[in-house]
Design an enzyme around this catalytic site. Structure first.
Site, PDB file in Angstrom:
ATOM      1  N   ASP A 432       0.554  -1.228   0.025  1.00 18.65           N
ATOM      2  CA  ASP A 432      -0.146   0.070   0.051  1.00 18.65           C
ATOM      3  C   ASP A 432       0.878   1.274   0.001  1.00 18.65           C
ATOM      4  OD1 ASP A 432      -1.987  -1.660   0.065  1.00 18.65           O
ATOM      5  OD2 ASP A 432      -2.926  -1.103   2.143  1.00 18.65           O
ATOM      6  N   ASP A 433       0.104   2.289  -0.159  1.00 18.84           N
ATOM      7  CA  ASP A 433       0.559   3.813  -0.191  1.00 18.84           C
ATOM      8  C   ASP A 433       1.574   4.389  -1.305  1.00 18.84           C
ATOM      9  OD1 ASP A 433      -1.113   3.662   1.895  1.00 18.84           O
ATOM     10  OD2 ASP A 433       0.428   3.932   3.530  1.00 18.84           O
ATOM     11  N   HIS A 483      -6.147   2.966  -3.852  1.00 15.87           N
ATOM     12  CA  HIS A 483      -6.013   3.100  -2.454  1.00 15.87           C
ATOM     13  C   HIS A 483      -6.515   4.554  -1.985  1.00 15.87           C
ATOM     14  CE1 HIS A 483      -5.225   2.077   1.613  1.00 15.87           C
ATOM     15  NE2 HIS A 483      -4.042   2.622   1.719  1.00 15.87           N
ATOM     16  N   HIS A 487      -5.546   9.163   1.020  1.00 17.79           N
ATOM     17  CA  HIS A 487      -5.740   8.118   2.110  1.00 17.79           C
ATOM     18  C   HIS A 487      -6.547   9.019   3.109  1.00 17.79           C
ATOM     19  CE1 HIS A 487      -4.441   5.219   4.945  1.00 17.79           C
ATOM     20  NE2 HIS A 487      -3.629   4.741   3.983  1.00 17.79           N
ATOM     21  N   HIS A 574       3.824  -2.366   3.171  1.00 20.25           N
ATOM     22  CA  HIS A 574       3.826  -0.959   2.539  1.00 20.25           C
ATOM     23  C   HIS A 574       5.183  -0.945   1.848  1.00 20.25           C
ATOM     24  CE1 HIS A 574       0.738  -0.781   5.824  1.00 20.25           C
ATOM     25  NE2 HIS A 574       0.270   0.147   5.159  1.00 20.25           N
TER      26      HIS A 574
END
Length: 625
Positions: A432-433, A483, A487, A574
């Site tokens: 993620d991210d 995603h 965020h 991540h």
């Protein structure tokens, strides 16, 4: 005798003085007369015999000239005519035509024995001076008669031509009669072959009807070149899906009959076909099937049938399939919406030019016209600015969103789909991210080195400047998902704000790699039913949390993953942390030692995920409440 000769010569010389031409003629006549007188004076019978011999000689000469004279086509009478007939004709013409002369000759023959001396008979002879004139008359008569032979030859030719024509006519009539008889015989043989072939064909069809289970009544019409057989289905209890099947079937049969040419032999069979598509689906269809007779092969050729509208009967209800039975849930419509958007972009000449219009398209619903068949699905789209009004979808592309028991199994075959081996263990690594310029590239390097596949859930705001990393992910076989853009905690956002988060991220991903993100991971894993409906994508959660974002320790991260890993799990990491980059090689090695293989989320879930559902692992998913 001497006096007669002298008198003849005197007359001949007199004529010679008149003309040089007459001299030549008199000279020839003198020689002929002299010879004749020498033979006739001593004895009258000899004179008569000489005239008869002269006539005979002349007849033979005339006959010979007639035989040898060529006709207009180059042939002679001898070559084409009956010679005895020609000779007889010539003889008739050579003899004197005066009957009195003939009678006189006969009288002379009767009185000849009574003549005793030449002197007694001499005074009865015509004067010598008149004899040359008589011979000249004879000569002229002979020439005239020779000139008259041509018409007689024409009459002979005409007779022969008539005979030849008669022969040819008889031959032609005989040949025509034989040809007619032969043609009639061959036609009878061909008809018998057709009749036998039709009998065998109809016997096979009857056997099929007996096994079909359809209750019907049989009617037949038998013409010379066309046999029509109609099996009219009975609809006494109203179970058939079509109205008035008898009238509909007869209309199809009449239409099929019009396609048969006048010189063809054929069989037309009208019937109700019932074909099984799956254990839950049958197709009912009225059919006029054409069979054309091939005389050379002595067999029937099955031609394209003329068909009525097909009805697809669901075994569960015994009625035609409804769109609601095919697409049972709202989640399925949302999933199909994604496929439609991607297909429009794939088919566009300039996808970037219409991308915003594609994202702004109204969603499809049960109110839209949806045309169903077991092979494909055609949808009339809501009014939009993409330029696409109707779209046809292959079932293999929307298999996750339909009742697959109601479609043809062949239409579901997808050669590009990766199937899982039930005897192996699989895991899905997710990051993620990202993307992060400093660390994401290193993660990709490790995955490539270890021959491992993973899925990246990207933040839209991080894609700018890192488009090359996103494209590299796709090029190296990784999956990419959304995603959100920056965020946020979605439960605190309005529908419009959530939609903006999704839309902006989708656009950034598409501009980087040309693909729409089909999966969504909610920040913090937080999304309710309304948020999920606005997002319109399957929500991918996790079952193993590495806690790398919290531990930020290589050893602890490796241990955490090892202790919580299980078959079919989705692992959360991540790609923006350096400690995760350093822990990744050991994590992959540990998994491989335990027999795991690495696949993307789509492959792990076999592309069965739907919007409004959350997925935690291969066999762990639930609808969002």
């Amino acid at each position: 005798m001497d006096d007669n000769q002298e008198l003849t010569r005197s007359s001949r010389h007199q004529k010679g003085r008149d003309s040089q031409s007459d001299k030549q003629i008199n000279q020839a006549t003198d020689e002929e007369l002299t010879a004749t007188v020498d033979q006739t004076v001593p004895e009258i019978p000899e004179t008569e015999t000489t005239i008869e011999e002269s006539a005979t000689t002349e007849m033979e000469k005339t006959t010979q000239e007639l035989v040898e004279e060529p006709a207009e086509d180059g042939t002679t009478v001898a070559e084409t005519a009956d010679l005895p007939e020609v000779v007889a004709t010539a003889a008739d013409e050579a003899l004197p035509e005066d009957s009195s002369e003939t009678a006189q000759s006969d009288e002379d023959q009767k009185t000849a024995p009574e003549v005793t001396t030449v002197e007694e008979e001499t005074p009865e002879l015509a004067p010598a001076a008149s004899q040359p004139e008589d011979f000249e008359e004879i000569h002229e008569t002979r020439q005239s008669r020779q000139h008259q032979q041509t018409p007689k030859k024409k009459r002979s030719w005409g007779k022969n031509i008539f005979t030849l024509i008669s022969i040819l006519v008889v031959a032609a009539v005989a040949g025509g009669a034989y040809y007619f008889f032969d043609q009639e015989h061959q036609a009878a043989v061909r008809q018998e072959q057709y009749e036998n072939g039709a009998t065998n064909l109809l016997a096979e069809i009857q056997e099929e009807r007996n096994q079909s289970g359809v209750v019907d009544t049989l009617t037949k019409k038998d013409d010379t070149n066309l046999k029509t057989v109609v099996y009219t289905p009975k609809n006494t209890d109203g179970h058939l899906p079509m109205k008035d099947p008898e009238a509909s079937l007869n209309a199809l049969v009449e239409k099929a009959k019009k396609t048969v040419k006048d010189d063809e032999k054929a069989v037309i069979v009208g019937k109700l076909d019932v074909d099984t598509v799956s254990d839950q689906l049958d197709i009912y269809q009225l059919v006029a099937q054409r069979y054309r007779w091939d005389g050379k092969k002595e067999s029937f050729i099955t031609e394209k049938a003329i068909t009525g509208e097909a009805s697809y009967i669901y075994h569960k209800t015994g009625k035609p399939v409804s769109i609601k039975e095919l697409i049972p849930e709202e989640a399925d419509l949302l999933g199909i919406q994604q496929v439609i958007q991607q297909k429009i972009l794939d088919d566009a000449k300039d996808p970037a030019a219409i991308f915003d219009k594609v994202l702004d398209m109204p969603r499809i619903s049960m109110e839209n016209k949806i045309e169903y068949s077991p092979e494909k699905l055609t949808i009339t789209l809501p009014k939009n600015d993409t330029g696409t009004k109707k779209i046809t979808l292959a079932y293999k592309d929307i298999a996750a969103f339909i009742n697959t028991s109601l479609v043809d199994a062949e239409a579901l075959q997808d050669p590009d789909k990766v199937t899982l081996d039930p005897n192996k263990k699989y895991v899905a690594l997710t990051f993620d991210d990202g993307p992060n310029y400093a660390t994401t590239g290193k993660v990709l390097d490790i995955l490539k080195e270890k021959k491992a596949t993973a899925t990246f859930f990207l933040l839209g705001q991080n894609i700018a400047g890192n488009e090359a990393l996103v494209k590299r992910m796709v090029d190296e076989g990784m999956d990419v998902g959304s995603h959100s853009y920056d965020h946020p905690y979605l439960p605190n956002l309005s529908d419009e704000q959530i939609q903006e988060q999704v839309r902006k991220t989708d656009k950034a991903i598409f501009e980087a790699c040309g693909k729409l993100a089909t999966n969504f991971r909610a920040p913090y894993g937080a999304a309710g039913q309304q948020a999920a409906r606005v997002i319109g994508k399957p929500l991918i959660h996790w079952s193993v949390d590495s806690q790398d974002w919290e531990l930020k320790n290589v050893t602890a991260t490796v241990a955490r993953v090892k202790d919580t890993l299980y078959e079919g799990s989705i692992v959360l990491m991540h790609d923006i942390h350096q400690t995760t980059v350093e822990a990744l090689p050991q994590i992959i090695d540990n998994m491989r030692q335990e027999g795991y293989e690495f696949v993307s989320v789509d492959t792990l879930l076999q592309q069965t995920q739907k919007p409004l559902y959350t997925y935690f692992g291969e066999n762990d998913f639930r609808i969002i409440e």
